[in-house]
Design a protein around this motif. Structure first.
Motif, mmCIF file in Angstrom:
data_model
loop_
_atom_site.group_PDB
_atom_site.id
_atom_site.type_symbol
_atom_site.label_atom_id
_atom_site.label_comp_id
_atom_site.label_asym_id
_atom_site.label_seq_id
_atom_site.Cartn_x
_atom_site.Cartn_y
_atom_site.Cartn_z
ATOM 1 N N PHE A 1 -2.369 -8.931 5.352
ATOM 2 C CA PHE A 1 -1.990 -9.442 6.670
ATOM 3 C C PHE A 1 -2.654 -8.581 7.737
ATOM 4 C CE2 PHE A 1 1.250 -6.333 5.521
ATOM 5 C CZ PHE A 1 1.429 -5.595 6.679
ATOM 6 N N ALA A 2 -2.553 -8.998 8.987
ATOM 7 C CA ALA A 2 -3.159 -8.269 10.090
ATOM 8 C C ALA A 2 -2.167 -8.165 11.235
ATOM 9 C CB ALA A 2 -4.438 -8.946 10.560
ATOM 10 N N VAL A 3 -2.247 -7.049 11.957
ATOM 11 C CA VAL A 3 -1.448 -6.858 13.170
ATOM 12 C C VAL A 3 -2.367 -6.313 14.248
ATOM 13 C CG1 VAL A 3 0.689 -6.424 11.885
ATOM 14 C CG2 VAL A 3 -0.767 -4.495 12.536
ATOM 15 N N SER B 1 8.276 -1.148 5.619
ATOM 16 C CA SER B 1 9.627 -0.789 5.163
ATOM 17 C C SER B 1 10.095 -1.713 4.051
ATOM 18 C CB SER B 1 10.612 -0.825 6.336
ATOM 19 O OG SER B 1 10.790 -2.155 6.801
ATOM 20 N N GLU B 2 9.580 -2.919 4.033
ATOM 21 C CA GLU B 2 9.893 -3.855 2.945
ATOM 22 C C GLU B 2 9.106 -3.505 1.688
ATOM 23 O OE1 GLU B 2 8.822 -7.579 4.609
ATOM 24 O OE2 GLU B 2 10.397 -7.565 6.144
ATOM 25 N N ALA B 3 7.879 -3.021 1.877
ATOM 26 C CA ALA B 3 7.022 -2.707 0.721
ATOM 27 C C ALA B 3 7.334 -1.343 0.120
ATOM 28 C CB ALA B 3 5.559 -2.761 1.142
ATOM 29 N N GLN B 4 7.858 -0.406 0.917
ATOM 30 C CA GLN B 4 8.153 0.955 0.455
ATOM 31 C C GLN B 4 6.928 1.590 -0.223
ATOM 32 O OE1 GLN B 4 11.319 2.774 0.663
ATOM 33 N NE2 GLN B 4 11.517 1.221 2.266
ATOM 34 N N GLU C 1 5.428 -3.798 14.293
ATOM 35 C CA GLU C 1 5.462 -4.846 13.263
ATOM 36 C C GLU C 1 4.983 -4.308 11.924
ATOM 37 O OE1 GLU C 1 3.338 -9.152 12.244
ATOM 38 O OE2 GLU C 1 3.166 -8.291 14.264
ATOM 39 N N LEU C 2 3.931 -3.469 11.948
ATOM 40 C CA LEU C 2 3.420 -2.876 10.713
ATOM 41 C C LEU C 2 4.490 -2.054 10.013
ATOM 42 C CD1 LEU C 2 1.087 -1.990 8.790
ATOM 43 C CD2 LEU C 2 0.640 -0.132 10.417
ATOM 44 N N ARG D 1 -7.535 -4.511 15.959
ATOM 45 C CA ARG D 1 -6.688 -5.039 14.886
ATOM 46 C C ARG D 1 -6.595 -4.076 13.719
ATOM 47 N NH1 ARG D 1 -8.504 -10.661 12.157
ATOM 48 N NH2 ARG D 1 -9.841 -9.228 10.992
ATOM 49 N N LEU D 2 -5.493 -4.178 12.989
ATOM 50 C CA LEU D 2 -5.302 -3.465 11.728
ATOM 51 C C LEU D 2 -5.171 -4.509 10.624
ATOM 52 C CD1 LEU D 2 -2.546 -0.908 12.851
ATOM 53 C CD2 LEU D 2 -5.017 -0.522 12.786
ATOM 54 N N ASP D 3 -6.107 -4.483 9.665
ATOM 55 C CA ASP D 3 -6.002 -5.348 8.490
ATOM 56 C C ASP D 3 -5.369 -4.547 7.372
ATOM 57 O OD1 ASP D 3 -7.647 -8.103 8.780
ATOM 58 O OD2 ASP D 3 -8.545 -6.542 10.028
ATOM 59 N N VAL D 4 -4.336 -5.112 6.764
ATOM 60 C CA VAL D 4 -3.498 -4.383 5.818
ATOM 61 C C VAL D 4 -3.500 -5.100 4.473
ATOM 62 C CG1 VAL D 4 -1.210 -3.403 5.397
ATOM 63 C CG2 VAL D 4 -2.031 -3.710 7.757
#
Length: 314
Positions: free
Chosen positions: A27-29, A44-47, A38-39, A15-18
């Motif tokens: 969030f996590a992916v 891309s929304e957060a820039q 998905e990450l 997992r990647l915790d972000v």
């Protein structure tokens, strides 16, 4: 500055915790191809202005490569730096989500420079080089055992294992040579590096795989990155010994061996070394200075894509 977004990613095998600042979103992916896709959509929304990850023995490589290919600035930190930062914050609890937020706060507070992007070819080159290093370590262990063994059967068994490992090392060397030859850009830089007396294939492979910043940074920054820039240890009227610390240890180890060879066969490094020894500098200090000189020379050569020329010692 206040509008910039910083991202910390805690990496595990599954997992990647972000964590994202200043919004505080977490969030996590999954650490899979679909999870990385998905990450990238979420980022891309957060820039992000900068994405920070911690070195985890290779588990972070797929995420870092995906970030580079998407064009997001990223850097991989030595866990020691993050650990010290966390202690300075008074953060003693530890979970994946907390670690991700600590990384995001590190990015926001310290704002380390983004690393020069690597690519899939470079990752592959580094993987082969790492495997070669492991085989060499096994070879040294078996040779030491052979030297200490008194039993004829065990000695024969060790010789057979050593012979096998020597063959594996040769095959890995050939794999590295073949990989370089398939990439004209890397082959050109390899030729530039190995034109230097004291710089052999292993040194050139290491720089190509593990120091992509070579030729793109100033002499001071490249020395700091590798960990061969002397650090002050002063307080008040006390002047402590200068020492080197941190940086990319695997690069520094190979650079040391090249400097040892260089002070014998490279006329420029030999002159630098003899000058320092003549001025009363300890052998180790003189060798470290030669390591830094050699790295600075190679940095300029790669930048200009120019082969070795005898350098002025002044």
């Amino acid at each position: 500055m206040s509008g910039e977004t910083f991202v910390g990613i805690d990496v595990s095998k599954a997992r990647l915790d972000v964590a994202i600042l200043p919004s505080g979103e977490i969030f996590a992916v999954d650490n899979t191809a679909s999870g990385l896709a998905e990450l990238l959509i979420r980022l891309s929304e957060a820039q992000p202005h900068l994405v920070v990850l911690e070195s985890t023995g290779g588990l972070e490589q797929a995420a870092v490569l995906a970030l580079y290919e998407a064009g997001w600035p990223a850097t991989v930190l030595n866990p020691r730096r993050v650990r010290h930062f966390s202690r300075a914050l008074g953060q003693h609890a530890k979970t994946d989500r907390i670690d991700a937020m600590v990384l995001a706060r590190f990015a926001q507070t310290m704002q380390p420079e983004a690393q020069v992007p690597s690519n899939a070819f470079q990752w592959s080159l580094e993987a082969i080089l790492t495997r070669r290093r492991q085989v060499v370590e096994l070879l040294n262990m078996e040779r030491n055992r052979l030297n200490s063994s008194q039993d004829a059967y065990v000695q024969q068994d060790l010789r057979e294992v050593i012979h096998y490992l020597e063959g594996r090392r040769e095959q890995l060397d050939q794999a590295l040579r073949d990989a370089i030859q398939r990439n004209p850009k890397f082959q050109a830089t390899y030729d530039v590096l190995t034109s230097t007396p004291g710089v052999g294939p292993v040194m050139a492979w290491t720089l190509l795989a593990q120091l992509p910043e070579l030729g793109q940074l100033s002499r001071q920054k490249i020395a700091n990155l590798v960990g061969v820039a002397p650090l002050n240890r002063d307080s008040g009227t006390v002047r402590g010994h200068r020492s080197i610390w941190g940086g990319r240890a695997s690069v520094r180890q190979v650079l040391y061996m090249s400097a040892v060879s260089g002070v014998r066969w490279n006329p420029t490094l030999k002159a630098v070394y003899q000058h320092l020894i003549g001025n009363g500098k300890p052998t180790k200090v003189a060798l470290v200075a030669c390591m830094r000189k050699l790295l600075v020379y190679l940095n300029a050569m790669v930048r200009d894509q120019a082969p070795w020329q005898v350098q002025s010692v002044a």
